[in-house]
Design a protein around this motif. Structure first.
Motif, PDB file in Angstrom:
ATOM      1  N   VAL A 226       0.711  -1.075   0.310  1.00 49.40           N
ATOM      2  CA  VAL A 226      -0.247  -0.105  -0.117  1.00 49.40           C
ATOM      3  C   VAL A 226       0.863   1.086   0.108  1.00 49.40           C
ATOM      4  CG1 VAL A 226      -1.704   1.268   1.097  1.00 49.40           C
ATOM      5  CG2 VAL A 226      -1.641  -1.510   1.397  1.00 49.40           C
ATOM      6  N   ALA A 227       2.197   0.640   1.100  1.00 53.37           N
ATOM      7  CA  ALA A 227       3.104   2.421   0.225  1.00 53.37           C
ATOM      8  C   ALA A 227       3.855   2.901  -0.519  1.00 53.37           C
ATOM      9  CB  ALA A 227       3.875   1.778   1.816  1.00 53.37           C
ATOM     10  N   ALA A 228       4.522   1.279  -1.830  1.00 52.46           N
ATOM     11  CA  ALA A 228       3.717   1.917  -2.895  1.00 52.46           C
ATOM     12  C   ALA A 228       3.022   2.632  -3.670  1.00 52.46           C
ATOM     13  CB  ALA A 228       4.654   0.678  -4.057  1.00 52.46           C
ATOM     14  N   LYS A 229       1.975   2.301  -3.532  1.00 50.42           N
ATOM     15  CA  LYS A 229       0.548   2.699  -4.175  1.00 50.42           C
ATOM     16  C   LYS A 229       0.310   4.203  -4.032  1.00 50.42           C
ATOM     17  CE  LYS A 229      -1.541  -1.690  -4.590  1.00 50.42           C
ATOM     18  NZ  LYS A 229      -3.015  -3.050  -4.037  1.00 50.42           N
ATOM     19  N   LEU A 230       0.225   4.303  -2.661  1.00 50.26           N
ATOM     20  CA  LEU A 230      -0.012   5.912  -1.968  1.00 50.26           C
ATOM     21  C   LEU A 230       1.463   7.097  -2.280  1.00 50.26           C
ATOM     22  CD1 LEU A 230      -0.874   4.705   1.978  1.00 50.26           C
ATOM     23  CD2 LEU A 230      -2.124   6.245  -0.425  1.00 50.26           C
ATOM     24  N   LEU A 231       2.494   6.273  -2.315  1.00 50.79           N
ATOM     25  CA  LEU A 231       4.606   6.890  -2.969  1.00 50.79           C
ATOM     26  C   LEU A 231       3.591   6.997  -4.626  1.00 50.79           C
ATOM     27  CD1 LEU A 231       6.356   5.192  -1.519  1.00 50.79           C
ATOM     28  CD2 LEU A 231       6.461   7.432  -1.707  1.00 50.79           C
ATOM     29  N   LEU A 232       3.089   6.731  -5.644  1.00 48.53           N
ATOM     30  CA  LEU A 232       2.542   6.799  -7.070  1.00 48.53           C
ATOM     31  C   LEU A 232       1.362   8.149  -6.262  1.00 48.53           C
ATOM     32  CD1 LEU A 232       2.608   7.262  -9.463  1.00 48.53           C
ATOM     33  CD2 LEU A 232       1.574   4.699 -10.097  1.00 48.53           C
ATOM     34  N   ALA A 233       0.133   7.770  -5.567  1.00 47.19           N
ATOM     35  CA  ALA A 233      -0.819   8.653  -5.796  1.00 47.19           C
ATOM     36  C   ALA A 233       0.089  10.193  -5.068  1.00 47.19           C
ATOM     37  CB  ALA A 233      -2.011   8.264  -4.340  1.00 47.19           C
ATOM     38  N   GLN A 234       1.211  10.432  -4.483  1.00 48.18           N
ATOM     39  CA  GLN A 234       1.080  11.667  -4.071  1.00 48.18           C
ATOM     40  C   GLN A 234       1.650  12.342  -5.106  1.00 48.18           C
ATOM     41  OE1 GLN A 234       4.416  11.654  -0.903  1.00 48.18           O
ATOM     42  NE2 GLN A 234       3.075  10.380   0.026  1.00 48.18           N
ATOM     43  N   TYR A 235       2.461  11.354  -6.274  1.00 47.31           N
ATOM     44  CA  TYR A 235       3.365  12.239  -7.658  1.00 47.31           C
ATOM     45  C   TYR A 235       1.962  12.411  -8.431  1.00 47.31           C
ATOM     46  CZ  TYR A 235       5.271  12.315 -11.940  1.00 47.31           C
ATOM     47  OH  TYR A 235       5.847  11.842 -13.437  1.00 47.31           O
ATOM     48  N   CYS A 236       0.668  11.424  -8.389  1.00 45.90           N
ATOM     49  CA  CYS A 236      -0.035  12.155  -9.303  1.00 45.90           C
ATOM     50  C   CYS A 236      -1.242  13.544  -8.820  1.00 45.90           C
ATOM     51  CB  CYS A 236      -1.524  10.858  -8.971  1.00 45.90           C
ATOM     52  SG  CYS A 236      -0.943   9.165 -10.143  1.00 45.90           S
ATOM     53  N   LEU A 237      -0.898  13.652  -7.443  1.00 43.81           N
ATOM     54  CA  LEU A 237      -1.095  14.531  -6.772  1.00 43.81           C
ATOM     55  C   LEU A 237       0.281  16.068  -7.329  1.00 43.81           C
ATOM     56  CD1 LEU A 237      -2.915  13.782  -3.632  1.00 43.81           C
ATOM     57  CD2 LEU A 237      -3.686  14.849  -5.564  1.00 43.81           C
ATOM     58  N   GLY A 238       1.150  15.711  -8.026  1.00 41.33           N
ATOM     59  CA  GLY A 238       1.586  17.150  -8.122  1.00 41.33           C
ATOM     60  C   GLY A 238       2.128  16.884  -6.831  1.00 41.33           C
ATOM     61  N   ALA A 239       2.899  16.259  -6.194  1.00 37.09           N
ATOM     62  CA  ALA A 239       4.254  15.807  -5.542  1.00 37.09           C
ATOM     63  C   ALA A 239       5.479  15.584  -6.026  1.00 37.09           C
ATOM     64  CB  ALA A 239       3.888  15.022  -3.729  1.00 37.09           C
ATOM     65  N   ASP A 240       6.354  15.733  -4.681  1.00 38.80           N
ATOM     66  CA  ASP A 240       8.114  14.719  -5.698  1.00 38.80           C
ATOM     67  C   ASP A 240       8.109  13.999  -4.181  1.00 38.80           C
ATOM     68  OD1 ASP A 240       9.829  13.545  -5.735  1.00 38.80           O
ATOM     69  OD2 ASP A 240      11.233  15.408  -6.187  1.00 38.80           O
ATOM     70  N   PRO A 241       7.446  12.456  -4.275  1.00 42.70           N
ATOM     71  CA  PRO A 241       7.866  11.642  -3.167  1.00 42.70           C
ATOM     72  C   PRO A 241       9.209  11.335  -2.619  1.00 42.70           C
ATOM     73  CG  PRO A 241       6.135  10.888  -4.567  1.00 42.70           C
ATOM     74  CD  PRO A 241       6.781  11.917  -5.364  1.00 42.70           C
ATOM     75  N   LEU A 242      10.146  11.686  -3.218  1.00 39.38           N
ATOM     76  CA  LEU A 242      12.139  11.758  -2.559  1.00 39.38           C
ATOM     77  C   LEU A 242      11.964  12.867  -1.753  1.00 39.38           C
ATOM     78  CD1 LEU A 242      12.686  10.021  -5.636  1.00 39.38           C
ATOM     79  CD2 LEU A 242      14.373   9.969  -4.181  1.00 39.38           C
ATOM     80  N   ARG A 243      11.310  14.391  -1.897  1.00 35.57           N
ATOM     81  CA  ARG A 243      11.060  15.376  -1.018  1.00 35.57           C
ATOM     82  C   ARG A 243      10.150  15.786   0.380  1.00 35.57           C
ATOM     83  NH1 ARG A 243      11.692  17.736  -6.139  1.00 35.57           N
ATOM     84  NH2 ARG A 243      13.416  18.979  -6.704  1.00 35.57           N
ATOM     85  N   THR A 244       8.895  14.316  -0.028  1.00 34.08           N
ATOM     86  CA  THR A 244       8.265  14.963   1.181  1.00 34.08           C
ATOM     87  C   THR A 244       8.696  13.892   1.948  1.00 34.08           C
ATOM     88  OG1 THR A 244       6.770  12.844   0.614  1.00 34.08           O
ATOM     89  CG2 THR A 244       6.439  15.067  -0.911  1.00 34.08           C
ATOM     90  N   ALA A 245       8.673  14.280   3.916  1.00 36.51           N
ATOM     91  CA  ALA A 245       8.749  13.254   4.859  1.00 36.51           C
ATOM     92  C   ALA A 245       8.377  12.338   4.856  1.00 36.51           C
ATOM     93  CB  ALA A 245       8.884  14.155   5.544  1.00 36.51           C
ATOM     94  N   SER A 246       7.443  11.804   4.534  1.00 37.32           N
ATOM     95  CA  SER A 246       6.537  10.554   4.050  1.00 37.32           C
ATOM     96  C   SER A 246       7.061   9.663   3.060  1.00 37.32           C
ATOM     97  CB  SER A 246       5.260  11.065   4.428  1.00 37.32           C
ATOM     98  OG  SER A 246       5.010  11.157   3.035  1.00 37.32           O
TER      99      SER A 246
END
Length: 324
Positions: A226-246
């Protein structure tokens, strides 16, 4: 100035390369006589549909990746098999869902006319009508119907988003939320990151906060899938998952979880496969989450297909493991 960690960036690129390599090496097994004998039919059908979905985005994000050719060959061969459409009908709970996904993901140039015939039948029936579908299944049907280009009377994406749990999720405890459904809602709205999800800026920010909370929750639970899916969801919302703390925490977790062969060996840390797992068990428990990681990292890494500085990346992954 970038706030990305260079070491984490290399480790995630290596994570992606390993996951894609593992999928490329094992894709042919799904269409082999051995898999037909060793795997239950419905999970094998689902796995092949998932492989076709991965191939679609892999072709768009990293078309020159050598491992893609193996996956494309398997998908094209399966979609040309005259017996495969029958397998879609063996579980009455999934018939229309499977048929729509199969038709929507048909590779270009597939010789058989079966996907078109299935779409014509679905359009003439009730599956592409709103009916009494739960909101999530309604959204999924809308996504694949649009992908297939078939006429339908399904609700607009804006209405389907409002009917989802996300607009009201900010006030709910994360334990009361289905992280998988939250992630997939955003994946369908944004075509897995290929288009803007169409949310007003305030709602996008609110949804991202929910997704980040859920990502932190999955890190605490060591829920790799589920974490991997949520990381892609962060990307879909315009965030860079390498830059968000979570996102950075979840990516470190996945880097630490990856086995030397490139697989993610289980859905969660608690379900990590033992060293004496049989090859069939190893494949069954590793396939889906490794595929999700491959898909997610194709977007998060910007489609990079090299494995830069593998020694440094391995050292980073080892250091990450030692801090778990």
């Amino acid at each position: 100035m970038s706030t990305r960690s260079a070491g984490l960036d290399e480790a995630v690129t290596s994570l992606s390369a390993g996951a894609r390599r593992w999928i490329g090496l094992h894709a042919a097994y799904l269409d082999s006589p051995a898999a037909q004998a060793e795997l239950p039919v419905i999970p094998r059908v689902k796995a092949l549909l998932q492989l076709a979905m991965l191939r679609r985005f892999w072709e768009k994000r990293a078309p020159e990746d050598p491992s893609l050719a193996e996956v494309t060959g398997v998908v094209e061969h399966v979609w040309q098999r005259p017996d495969f459409p029958r397998l879609l009908t063996l579980d009455a709970r999934y018939v229309r869902q499977f048929e729509l996904i199969y038709a929507a993901l048909a590779p270009a140039g597939t010789a058989t006319g079966t996907p078109r015939a299935l779409l014509d039948r679905l359009a003439a029936g009730s599956h592409l009508e709103p009916g009494r579908k739960p909101p999530f299944l309604h959204l999924e049907a809308r996504y694949y119907a649009d992908l297939a280009g078939v006429p339908h009377r399904l609700a607009p994406y804006e209405e389907l988003y409002e009917a989802s749990p996300l607009p009201r999720a900010a006030t709910l405890p994360v334990a009361d939320l289905d992280g998988c459904q939250v992630a997939h809602t955003l994946l369908y709205l944004s075509d897995f990151g290929l288009r803007d999800p169409g949310l007003p800026e305030e709602e996008r920010a609110r949804a991202l906060r929910v997704v980040e909370r859920l990502t932190d929750h999955c890190v605490a639970l060591a829920d790799w899938d589920v974490a991997a899916k949520l990381l892609l969801a962060q990307y879909c919302l315009g965030a860079d998952p390498l830059r968000t703390a979570s996102g950075a925490a979840a990516l470190r977790m996945l880097c630490a979880a990856q086995a030397p062969d490139g697989a993610i060996p289980g859905r969660t840390a608690a379900e990590r496969l033992p060293a004496d797992a049989t090859p069939v068990e190893y494949f069954r428990k590793s396939y889906k989450v490794t595929l999700v990681v491959a898909l997610m990292t194709l977007f998060v890494t910007g489609g990079r297909t090299d494995d830069p500085a593998p020694t440094a990346a391995m050292a980073m992954a080892t250091a990450i493991r030692e801090t778990q």
